[in-house]
Design an enzyme around this catalytic site. Structure first.
Site, PDB file in Angstrom:
ATOM      1  N   GLU A 296       0.870  -1.202   0.000  1.00 11.86           N
ATOM      2  CA  GLU A 296       0.000   0.000   0.000  1.00 11.86           C
ATOM      3  C   GLU A 296       0.895   1.237   0.000  1.00 11.86           C
ATOM      4  O   GLU A 296       1.441   1.604   1.033  1.00 11.86           O
ATOM      5  CB  GLU A 296      -0.857   0.012   1.275  1.00 11.86           C
ATOM      6  N   CYS A 371      -6.718  33.846   6.245  1.00 13.10           N
ATOM      7  CA  CYS A 371      -6.729  34.885   7.273  1.00 13.10           C
ATOM      8  C   CYS A 371      -6.264  34.354   8.614  1.00 13.10           C
ATOM      9  O   CYS A 371      -7.054  34.227   9.543  1.00 13.10           O
ATOM     10  CB  CYS A 371      -8.125  35.466   7.415  1.00 13.10           C
ATOM     11  N   TYR A 400      -1.372  14.353  -1.216  1.00 11.08           N
ATOM     12  CA  TYR A 400      -1.889  14.949   0.027  1.00 11.08           C
ATOM     13  C   TYR A 400      -1.954  16.485   0.020  1.00 11.08           C
ATOM     14  O   TYR A 400      -2.347  17.052   1.032  1.00 11.08           O
ATOM     15  CB  TYR A 400      -1.056  14.546   1.251  1.00 11.08           C
TER      16      TYR A 400
HETATM   17  C1  LIG Z   1      -1.861   6.161   4.505  1.00 15.85           C
HETATM   18  C2  LIG Z   1      -1.676   4.694   4.456  1.00 15.85           C
HETATM   19  C3  LIG Z   1      -0.820   4.127   3.515  1.00 15.85           C
HETATM   20  C4  LIG Z   1       0.022   4.944   2.576  1.00 15.85           C
HETATM   21  O1  LIG Z   1       0.883   5.806   3.218  1.00 15.85           O
HETATM   22  P1  LIG Z   1       1.851   6.765   2.397  1.00 15.85           P
HETATM   23  O2  LIG Z   1       2.683   7.400   3.407  1.00 15.85           O
HETATM   24  O3  LIG Z   1       1.010   7.741   1.657  1.00 15.85           O
HETATM   25  O4  LIG Z   1       2.612   5.909   1.446  1.00 15.85           O
HETATM   26  C5  LIG Z   1      -0.755   2.758   3.459  1.00 15.85           C
HETATM   27  N1  LIG Z   1      -1.482   1.969   4.281  1.00 15.85           N
HETATM   28  C6  LIG Z   1      -2.317   2.480   5.197  1.00 15.85           C
HETATM   29  C7  LIG Z   1      -3.090   1.576   6.072  1.00 15.85           C
HETATM   30  C8  LIG Z   1      -2.436   3.857   5.313  1.00 15.85           C
HETATM   31  O5  LIG Z   1      -3.245   4.371   6.243  1.00 15.85           O
END
Ligand SMILES: *Cc1c(COP(=O)(O)O)cnc(C)c1O
Length: 463
Positions: A296, A371, A400
């Site tokens: 991920e 502001c 992000y």
């Molecule tokens: C946010 C997140 C990611 C990815 O994180 P990055 O820092 O954007 O690579 C992967 N797994 C889970 C469970 C997350 O919450």
């Protein structure tokens, strides 16, 4: 050139050899965005995504795991929650990690097959679980109560792969808010707490459909060693559970993601190859094909493939400091404004034609349009002198930043464009093509999202 009508106008076989976004490509895009009015007086801030760079980053991730029999690389939707971006990533062979009903909806709208979607929401409602099971996406339970809840809702013919998130408690990195494997992190089952391991083994024994373990140690501020240590702990737990049960019940390991991003210059560091090498060294068994792997990644795939461009509206001097008042502030660079030490950004100075400025460096603050006094994206930065009508670029903001705007001051969400770049034979300036990703928010939309439909509602309470 005007933005073409659909994201698919960016052909998958772009003529530029895959190369990560670089300052040179950004400069070409800024020049063309100013020339075509995508950036200008009436659109003073916008986000841009280098689609060649995105393709190259995805390719680098896939190439880092050669010969691994079964691996699904997912993109963490929160890092760029934009349907055209998600669709491009799906086209590039990615799966999608989602953490809310909204993100699940975006992933499905983007065209990810349910079998390539993983749901990791930290606080799943019963409705959310029912829907995930009905659609057939994989689910990682955050805790053992959630496992019980899934057990009570899961039809016997469910196809969703179900896993349990654990917190290997290997410690945090340099940014507390980004460290998910500290002793007291809110995520997953805290493995080193007394009795936790036994309870986890029991849950797997009780539920034969529980077939995955999930861990996500963190990202920005975390070292490869820390990440690999967390994954190693998770791997050893899977081996222990399978041994205890006398069957290979755990068939998949979701090793999470999060790779830190270098915000200091153009270099991609660490690379996905370095990540895979660190894992191979620390957890060799991970790659031998006994486990299906899920990864991920968010920021590391997109950050360096996007930038924010913003008009300098005014400049002023205050207390001996030059300040450029721009349209890029906390509404689109929220983390940087509130935590400037943890999230510093490179800033580029461009002239009114969108060409890189040179000239002697001057110490300047680059401030935003919100502001509150702290709305400054770069403090005391040495840059060529900025003047009204110039542009600033915030580099490495493809994840992000503009995709996750903050609606402070009722500032509209900025437009987002994708682009690709092709060299042109015999011409100095490369051809840049743009495609719309998200329209700038209109004032009608700002008002509608601020309760316009209920304008009289509060008057009615006492009348
Ligand atoms: C946010 C997140 C990611 C990815 O994180 P990055 O820092 O954007 O690579 C992967 N797994 C889970 C469970 C997350 O919450």
């Amino acid at each position: 050139m005007s933005p073409s009508s659909s994201p698919s106008a960016l052909s998958p076989s772009a003529s530029v050899p895959p190369a990560p976004a670089s300052s040179a490509r950004v400069a070409a895009a800024v020049r063309q965005a100013v020339a075509t009015g995508l950036l200008g007086e009436s659109s003073p801030v916008a986000g841009f995504i280098d689609t060649d760079g995105v393709r190259a980053s995805v390719a680098a991730l896939h190439e880092a795991f050669p010969g691994v029999p079964s691996v699904l690389h997912t993109f963490a939707a929160k890092a760029s929650s934009l349907v055209p971006v998600l669709r491009l990533l799906a086209r590039c062979g990615m799966g999608c990690e989602v953490a809310s009903p909204g993100e699940l909806r975006l992933a499905l709208d983007a065209g990810f097959a349910p079998s390539k979607i993983v749901l990791d929401s930290p606080a799943k409602t019963r409705d959310e679980i029912r829907r995930a099971l009905a659609v057939g996406v994989a689910i990682n339970a955050d805790n053992l109560d959630e496992v019980d809840r899934i057990a009570s809702l899961r039809p016997s013919d469910a196809v969703s792969a179900i896993g349990l998130r654990v917190n290997p408690q290997v410690g945090g990195g340099s940014i507390g808010a980004m460290s998910t494997a500290t002793a007291t992190s809110k995520f997953g089952v805290a493995l080193r707490d007394p009795g936790a391991r036994e309870r986890v083994v029991k849950a797997f024994a009780a539920h034969p459909w529980l077939t995955r373990l999930h861990a996500h140690v963190g990202s920005q501020g975390c070292s490869l060693e820390l990440i690999a240590a967390g994954i190693g702990e998770t791997y050893r737990l899977a081996e222990e559970i399978n041994a205890a049960l006398g069957r290979r019940q755990i068939t998949g390991l979701d090793i999470g993601g999060g790779l830190p991003v270098n915000f200091a210059d153009d270099e991609v560091r660490p690379s996905f190859a370095a990540y895979a090498a660190a894992l191979r060294a620390a957890v060799p068994g991970l790659f031998d094909g006994r486990y299906e792997l899920v990864t991920e990644f968010g920021r590391s795939l997109l950050a360096k493939n996007g930038f924010i461009g913003a008009l300098v509206e005014y400049t002023k001097d205050a207390g001996g400091r030059r300040i450029a008042l721009t349209h890029a502030g906390a509404q689109t660079a929220t983390r940087t404004v509130f935590m400037p030490e943890a999230w510093p950004l490179r800033v580029g100075a461009f002239d009114a034609e969108g060409r890189p400025k040179d000239g002697p460096a001057l110490v300047q603050d680059v401030a935003g349009p919100c502001c509150f006094a702290g709305d400054v994206v770069a403090h005391a930065r040495e840059l060529p002198e900025l003047r009204a009508g110039d542009y600033v670029v915030l580099y490495d903001t493809g994840a992000y930043y503009f995709s996750t705007p903050w609606s402070y001051n009722s500032l509209p969400r900025p437009a987002v464009y994708g682009f690709d770049v092709a060299e042109r034979a015999g011409q100095e300036e490369p051809a840049v093509r743009f495609a719309p990703v998200r329209d700038a928010q209109t004032l009608d939309s700002v008002s509608a999202e601020s309760g316009l439909a209920h304008a009289d509602a509060l008057l009615a309470l006492r009348d």
